[in-house]
Design a protein around this motif. Structure first.
Motif, mmCIF file in Angstrom:
data_model
loop_
_atom_site.group_PDB
_atom_site.id
_atom_site.type_symbol
_atom_site.label_atom_id
_atom_site.label_comp_id
_atom_site.label_asym_id
_atom_site.label_seq_id
_atom_site.Cartn_x
_atom_site.Cartn_y
_atom_site.Cartn_z
ATOM 1 N N ARG A 1 65.131 99.934 0.874
ATOM 2 C CA ARG A 1 64.673 100.439 2.164
ATOM 3 C C ARG A 1 63.536 101.436 1.936
ATOM 4 N NH1 ARG A 1 66.386 105.664 3.192
ATOM 5 N NH2 ARG A 1 68.271 106.429 2.137
ATOM 6 N N PRO A 2 62.715 101.657 2.975
ATOM 7 C CA PRO A 2 61.632 102.642 2.822
ATOM 8 C C PRO A 2 62.193 104.064 2.723
ATOM 9 C CG PRO A 2 61.258 101.184 4.705
ATOM 10 C CD PRO A 2 62.670 100.973 4.263
ATOM 11 N N PHE A 3 61.519 104.906 1.960
ATOM 12 C CA PHE A 3 61.838 106.333 1.919
ATOM 13 C C PHE A 3 60.622 107.068 1.386
ATOM 14 C CE2 PHE A 3 62.684 104.981 -2.358
ATOM 15 C CZ PHE A 3 62.469 106.082 -3.181
ATOM 16 N N ASN A 4 60.578 108.367 1.643
ATOM 17 C CA ASN A 4 59.457 109.212 1.242
ATOM 18 C C ASN A 4 59.710 109.755 -0.161
ATOM 19 O OD1 ASN A 4 57.405 111.046 0.914
ATOM 20 N ND2 ASN A 4 57.873 112.254 2.746
ATOM 21 N N LEU A 5 58.892 109.318 -1.122
ATOM 22 C CA LEU A 5 59.086 109.760 -2.501
ATOM 23 C C LEU A 5 58.764 111.235 -2.686
ATOM 24 C CD1 LEU A 5 58.941 106.583 -2.868
ATOM 25 C CD2 LEU A 5 58.181 107.083 -5.189
ATOM 26 N N GLY A 6 58.149 111.850 -1.688
ATOM 27 C CA GLY A 6 57.880 113.285 -1.773
ATOM 28 C C GLY A 6 58.948 114.133 -1.126
ATOM 29 N N SER A 7 59.988 113.492 -0.568
ATOM 30 C CA SER A 7 61.050 114.226 0.120
ATOM 31 C C SER A 7 62.283 114.321 -0.774
ATOM 32 C CB SER A 7 61.414 113.536 1.440
ATOM 33 O OG SER A 7 62.585 114.088 1.988
ATOM 34 N N THR A 8 62.598 115.516 -1.242
ATOM 35 C CA THR A 8 63.788 115.680 -2.082
ATOM 36 C C THR A 8 65.051 115.391 -1.282
ATOM 37 O OG1 THR A 8 63.801 118.049 -1.566
ATOM 38 C CG2 THR A 8 62.656 117.375 -3.564
ATOM 39 N N LYS A 9 65.021 115.680 0.012
ATOM 40 C CA LYS A 9 66.194 115.418 0.839
ATOM 41 C C LYS A 9 66.478 113.926 0.923
ATOM 42 C CE LYS A 9 68.079 116.203 5.484
ATOM 43 N NZ LYS A 9 67.830 116.783 6.828
ATOM 44 N N GLN A 10 65.425 113.133 1.184
ATOM 45 C CA GLN A 10 65.624 111.689 1.283
ATOM 46 C C GLN A 10 66.020 111.093 -0.066
ATOM 47 O OE1 GLN A 10 62.646 109.422 3.376
ATOM 48 N NE2 GLN A 10 62.140 111.152 4.733
ATOM 49 N N ILE A 11 65.458 111.615 -1.140
ATOM 50 C CA ILE A 11 65.813 111.122 -2.474
ATOM 51 C C ILE A 11 67.282 111.415 -2.765
ATOM 52 C CG2 ILE A 11 65.429 111.480 -4.946
ATOM 53 C CD1 ILE A 11 62.457 111.911 -4.286
ATOM 54 N N ALA A 12 67.735 112.622 -2.422
ATOM 55 C CA ALA A 12 69.137 112.976 -2.660
ATOM 56 C C ALA A 12 70.062 112.081 -1.846
ATOM 57 C CB ALA A 12 69.361 114.451 -2.313
ATOM 58 N N GLU A 13 69.723 111.833 -0.582
ATOM 59 C CA GLU A 13 70.554 110.956 0.246
ATOM 60 C C GLU A 13 70.630 109.563 -0.348
ATOM 61 O OE1 GLU A 13 68.608 111.198 3.985
ATOM 62 O OE2 GLU A 13 69.551 113.111 4.574
ATOM 63 N N LEU A 14 69.506 109.097 -0.875
ATOM 64 C CA LEU A 14 69.453 107.744 -1.430
ATOM 65 C C LEU A 14 70.254 107.640 -2.723
ATOM 66 C CD1 LEU A 14 68.159 104.946 -1.061
ATOM 67 C CD2 LEU A 14 66.199 105.775 -2.353
ATOM 68 N N LEU A 15 70.011 108.583 -3.654
ATOM 69 C CA LEU A 15 70.658 108.508 -4.965
ATOM 70 C C LEU A 15 72.147 108.803 -4.893
ATOM 71 C CD1 LEU A 15 68.010 110.278 -7.247
ATOM 72 C CD2 LEU A 15 68.391 107.831 -6.985
ATOM 73 N N PHE A 16 72.497 109.865 -4.180
ATOM 74 C CA PHE A 16 73.881 110.335 -4.224
ATOM 75 C C PHE A 16 74.694 109.911 -2.998
ATOM 76 C CE2 PHE A 16 71.102 113.546 -6.301
ATOM 77 C CZ PHE A 16 71.418 113.192 -7.608
ATOM 78 N N GLY A 17 74.001 109.348 -2.023
ATOM 79 C CA GLY A 17 74.692 108.808 -0.860
ATOM 80 C C GLY A 17 74.757 107.305 -0.925
ATOM 81 N N ASP A 18 73.610 106.649 -0.686
ATOM 82 C CA ASP A 18 73.572 105.191 -0.647
ATOM 83 C C ASP A 18 73.993 104.562 -1.975
ATOM 84 O OD1 ASP A 18 72.503 105.876 1.753
ATOM 85 O OD2 ASP A 18 70.637 104.760 1.540
ATOM 86 N N MET A 19 73.439 105.102 -3.089
ATOM 87 C CA MET A 19 73.711 104.494 -4.393
ATOM 88 C C MET A 19 74.989 105.022 -5.035
ATOM 89 S SD MET A 19 69.847 104.336 -6.003
ATOM 90 C CE MET A 19 70.478 103.580 -7.503
ATOM 91 N N GLY A 20 75.507 106.141 -4.537
ATOM 92 C CA GLY A 20 76.755 106.683 -5.050
ATOM 93 C C GLY A 20 76.689 107.227 -6.457
ATOM 94 N N LEU A 21 75.485 107.655 -6.898
ATOM 95 C CA LEU A 21 75.378 108.234 -8.238
ATOM 96 C C LEU A 21 76.020 109.618 -8.270
ATOM 97 C CD1 LEU A 21 71.707 107.290 -9.240
ATOM 98 C CD2 LEU A 21 73.821 106.037 -9.664
ATOM 99 N N LYS A 22 76.493 109.994 -9.441
ATOM 100 C CA LYS A 22 77.168 111.282 -9.604
ATOM 101 C C LYS A 22 76.129 112.401 -9.736
ATOM 102 C CE LYS A 22 80.127 113.792 -12.843
ATOM 103 N NZ LYS A 22 80.819 113.717 -14.149
ATOM 104 N N PRO A 23 76.177 113.426 -8.872
ATOM 105 C CA PRO A 23 75.229 114.537 -8.987
ATOM 106 C C PRO A 23 75.352 115.223 -10.345
ATOM 107 C CG PRO A 23 76.365 114.600 -6.882
ATOM 108 C CD PRO A 23 77.082 113.584 -7.721
ATOM 109 N N VAL A 24 74.216 115.580 -10.905
ATOM 110 C CA VAL A 24 74.196 116.251 -12.203
ATOM 111 C C VAL A 24 74.282 117.764 -12.029
ATOM 112 C CG1 VAL A 24 72.832 116.645 -14.290
ATOM 113 C CG2 VAL A 24 72.877 114.363 -13.218
ATOM 114 N N SER A 25 73.574 118.291 -11.034
ATOM 115 C CA SER A 25 73.612 119.726 -10.749
ATOM 116 C C SER A 25 73.298 119.922 -9.282
ATOM 117 C CB SER A 25 72.615 120.495 -11.630
ATOM 118 O OG SER A 25 71.290 120.085 -11.357
#
Length: 906
Positions: free
Chosen positions: A553-577
């Motif tokens: 899906r589209p997302f803004n690569l300059g937005s840390t908020k959208q990246i966090a939602e994508l990585l740790f929400g949609d993809m379910g990756l484990k947060p490192v810090s």
């Protein structure tokens, strides 16, 4: 001389200071019985802060009282805090009224605590590139600290930047929320883990990474404190919300709205008379300073006798020329239209010949109604013989800037004998070296500030628009104070012969060298940078498309908020810090760790960030920095910034131009030689390790360098007990990390993190290293003991780094000081050595006048622009100057390369 605040925004946690002042200071009262002790303490603190830092914006923040969101979350929040005593409460209203009369922006936001107001404003300022200083003693605010936000506690004179937070609390700023959750806060009635004190909290976070890691491993933590942790698990998320400072509360004011306004002197006088604040009342009548920034208790303004002249006629100029010719030492300062010495215009000159005997010579004030001034060209022609006379010594403050300005008007300043900024730096490298701060510290004098004569912010006047009647005293005082400071520093330097020698033989001779380097500049291939910028734009677009394809899906690569939602929400990756707000972090370090585990999207995002930074910082910015008159880029070298003696640079920062990536090397290819010339790059080989061998006297290190061995290969062979020929590339890499890590005082724990291995294995490698190089271990012990005994360490040439925390009770502070004690002699000696080489090369160039220019200094490397017919001579001179810059127990080795551009010269 141009001045700018180090911290444009100052935020004051005034409620916290009020309570501290109440409990720490005497209970003073006026004749009518009104209490004043805490009030006076806060006002003195405010004046001291403003006087020392002169911020462009300031917010004095008080708690408004009442209930806020934390009370809604936890009704027992602050339930055990007693109401303020009556004699404290009685001081609040007068204090608020006086602060407003001082013209200082006062903030009290109903329903919002002061910490959240401060957190929001500091974050907004940081996002806009403004550095913020927060005056507070509240440890909760340490969670806000980053590269642009610093804390200062004026009562203890302690500063907390990111390294300071780590040293004081044992955790970095981004872990402070977790730390506070574990320890709890009895004053706010925030529950933590019973029995978990600061040391335990720091230990757990170091071992398990973050609060979530501690909670996941709760079953493995033994003892009573482990039981307490397991019992508290359900409470910890609430505690996190309570201790996390909000950074997004709606406020009516932004940082740029926090301009101080002129004080209401009549109102201040009425309050000071009513409360019998005689010291404060006296400041209203003093000529030297603004009522809001006059000296506080223990910092009284020192009256100095002055006789400042204004030179507007030929006769006045003739009188002063005679005085200058008869003076044993001339203090000199220029007033200009800007900070860039390659483009600023000369507006006037000031001179001092004795304490209190100074003059201002205006030459180009151009405002409507300005008085007639002497012709600039004719005046400079009359001054030129005096200024270029090497037998008439001059002193200045940041004299390199004045040299550059005068050079643009055909005057080669000679007789550069002293610089009060450089002297201050040699005496104490970690202090502040601006003229205003030094005048206050060493002379007890509040100087006239630039903002007081030119204004502030968007309405600040260029100096040629400042009325001469205001400009004159300001400019003359600069020269006067420079001369007075020189007298103080000269006496102090003479009392410490090694520092006096360092000042006289290295730092002062370097001033004209750096001036010539800055004016020489370097040629830039703007076409090549434009091509690279276009290619980077295409690659960024392709990366963005690929990242969105992988994400689905589209997302803004300059937005840390959208990246966090994508990585740790949609993809379910484990947060490192986590971020200071408690959200999953998407920092470069986090993305690198996620990419190493095989996830493609973090790798694409990381690559996109890296290329975007190169594009914005270098390929797009460097062409805009080309001087329109010279066609070159001219960096500014800073001689009085780093603690260890190294030079730094800005606009552009040459030290940060990448070299290890292909994109970075392409940027260096854009640094080019003109037709008929080549760039010569000369780099010391492993200089700090060679200095370690010299200082430690370790036999194996000395032998390896004497034999010309690859020191990292030799170290690998020693650690693994094999021959150098059988060392693998991986073993050499590990040995290199160990070599440099130990130079910087790195522990086995830090080494394990850097190498990505178990701590026990890293400890084993360190143990083997010290077994094979016992002289290194003995040296480290000696330097720690010496630092503890005398409070400082020295380079080979006598430069000192003072270490006030070397005897600190806090083990983290003490450990950090010990690491600095080990590294500073090597890094500082390396800095001294390359400075000596630069001085020698410049002396050869000035004496022989070859077609050779020293144009850049980056870390342990010198870059010269050399005519093709002078290459052989230049190579010989560079090698001789650099390899003979110090006499060590091992040879100094210099690698020299030539090329049409900087990259090819490596």
């Amino acid at each position: 001389m141009p001045m700018s605040p180090r911290y444009p925004l100052l935020l004051v946690d005034a409620s916290g200071y009020l309570f501290r002042a109440y409990h720490a200071l005497p209970k003073l009262t006026a004749a009518q019985g009104e209490p004043t002790g805490a009030l006076v303490g806060v006002l003195n603190m405010l004046r001291r802060l403003i006087n020392e830092h002169r911020p462009e914006y300031i917010g004095v923040v008080f708690d408004a009282g009442g209930r806020g969101f934390r009370h809604e979350l936890y009704p027992a929040y602050k339930a055990n805090r007693p109401p303020p005593p009556d004699d404290l409460r009685a001081q609040i209203a007068p204090l608020l009224a006086i602060i407003q009369a001082m013209g200082l922006p006062l903030l009290q936001v109903p329903g919002v605590e002061a910490d959240d107001v401060i957190g929001t404003l500091a974050t907004q300022a940081a996002d806009q590139g403004l550095a913020t200083l927060i005056a507070t003693s509240d440890k909760d605010l340490a969670q806000l600290v980053d590269e642009r936000i610093t804390l200062v506690d004026t009562l203890g004179n302690t500063w907390l930047d990111p390294a300071g937070v780590q040293t004081k609390f044992g955790v970095p700023p981004e872990r402070m929320v977790d730390y506070l959750v574990l320890t709890g806060d009895t004053s706010d009635n925030i529950p933590g883990v019973p029995g978990c004190g600061p040391k335990t909290a720091a230990k757990w976070l170091a071992e398990y990474g973050d609060l979530e890691g501690v909670m996941r491993h709760a079953a493995a933590i033994k003892g009573k404190v482990g039981e307490s942790l397991r019992t508290a698990l359900t409470q910890l998320p609430l505690s996190r919300e309570l201790v996390t400072i909000r950074r997004d509360v709606p406020l009516a004011l932004r940082p740029q709205d926090l301009h101080p306004i002129p004080p209401d002197v009549d109102s201040l006088r009425a309050w000071y008379e009513r409360l019998e604040l005689k010291r404060l009342l006296a400041t209203l009548d003093g000529p030297a300073s603004h009522p809001a920034v006059s000296a506080g208790k223990g910092e009284e303004q020192q009256a100095i006798s002055t006789n400042y002249d204004l030179i507007l006629t030929d006769h006045e100029l003739a009188v002063w020329l005679k005085r200058l010719q008869e003076a044993p030492l001339i203090a000199l300062d220029t007033e200009t239209t800007g900070l860039n010495s390659m483009q600023a215009e000369l507006v006037g000159l000031s001179f001092a010949i004795a304490p209190g005997q100074a003059a201002y010579l205006p030459l180009a004030h151009a405002y409507l109604g300005a008085p007639e001034q002497l012709d600039r060209g004719l005046v400079l022609a009359r001054l030129k013989p005096l200024l270029e006379d090497p037998n008439r010594p001059k002193v200045g403050h940041h004299l390199k800037y004045d040299m550059n300005i005068l050079a643009r008007y055909g005057i080669a300043l000679q007789g550069v004998a002293h610089d009060s900024m450089v002297a201050s730096y040699v005496l104490e490298s970690t202090g502040r070296h601006d003229l205003d701060s030094l005048a206050k510290r060493y002379l007890g004098h509040n100087t006239i500030r630039f903002e007081e004569v030119a204004g502030k912010g968007a309405e600040q006047l260029c100096f040629d628009q400042v009325p001469i009647e205001r400009a004159g005293p300001y400019a003359a005082e600069d020269a006067d104070i420079t001369l007075r400071l020189h007298q103080v520093f000269a006496e102090r330097l003479q009392a410490i012969p090694p520092l006096e020698t360092l000042y006289r033989t290295i730092e002062m001779p370097l001033v004209p060298v750096l001036s010539r380097m800055e004016r020489a500049g370097v040629l830039i291939d703007c076409r090549l940078l434009a091509e690279q910028s276009a290619e980077l734009a295409q690659r960024l677009a392709a990366l963005e498309s690929e990242a969105q394809r992988v994400a689905g899906r589209p997302f803004n690569l300059g937005s840390t908020k959208q990246i966090a939602e994508l990585l740790f929400g949609d993809m379910g990756l484990k947060p490192v810090s986590k971020t200071p707000k408690g959200q999953p972090s998407t920092s470069e370090e986090v993305l690198e760790q996620l990419a190493l585990t095989g996830h493609e999207l973090p790798r694409l995002i990381l690559e996109h960030r890296t290329l975007a930074k190169l594009k914005s910082t270098y390929t797009e910015k460097l062409p805009r920095m080309v001087d329109p008159h010279t066609g070159r880029v001219h960096t500014s070298y800073h001689q009085a910034v780093t603690a260890t003696g190294r030079l730094s640079s800005s606009d552009p920062n040459l030290q940060n131009i990448p070299i290890r990536t292909e994109e970075g090397r392409r940027i260096r290819r854009a640094f080019i030689a003109p037709a008929g010339y080549r760039l010569l790059a000369a780099d010391y080989s492993q200089i700090e390790l060679r200095i370690m061998a010299h200082l430690s006297g370790d036999e194996r290190l000395l032998a390896a360098f004497a034999a010309g061995q690859d020191i990292h290969r030799a170290t690998a062979a020693e650690i693994w007990g094999i021959t150098p020929e059988t060392v693998t590339p991986e073993q050499r890499r590990l040995a290199k990390t160990i070599n440099f890590g130990l130079i910087y005082g790195m522990s086995a724990f830090g080494l394990a993190r850097q190498l990505g291995m178990e701590r026990g294995l890293a400890q084993a490698y360190v143990g083997r290293y010290f077994e094979r190089y016992p002289g290194v271990k003995a040296f480290m012990e000696r330097i720690r003991e010496r630092a503890r005994a005398q409070g400082y360490v020295e380079t080979l040439f006598g430069r000192r780094l003072y270490l006030p925390e070397i005897a600190a009770r806090n083990p983290n502070q003490r450990a950090a000081a010990e690491r600095a004690a080990i590294n500073a002699p090597m890094q500082g000696t390396a800095a001294d050595i390359i400075k000596r080489a630069m001085i020698a090369l410049d002396a050869w160039s000035e004496r022989e006048r070859p077609p050779v220019k020293l144009i850049m200094q980056v870390h342990d490397e010198l870059v010269l622009e050399v005519a093709e017919e002078a290459i052989a001579e230049a190579q010989a001179q560079v090698r001789a100057a650099m390899e003979s810059a110090a006499s060590l127990a091992v040879p100094l080795v210099v690698d020299i390369g030539l090329g049409a551009n900087w990259d090819d010269a490596h």
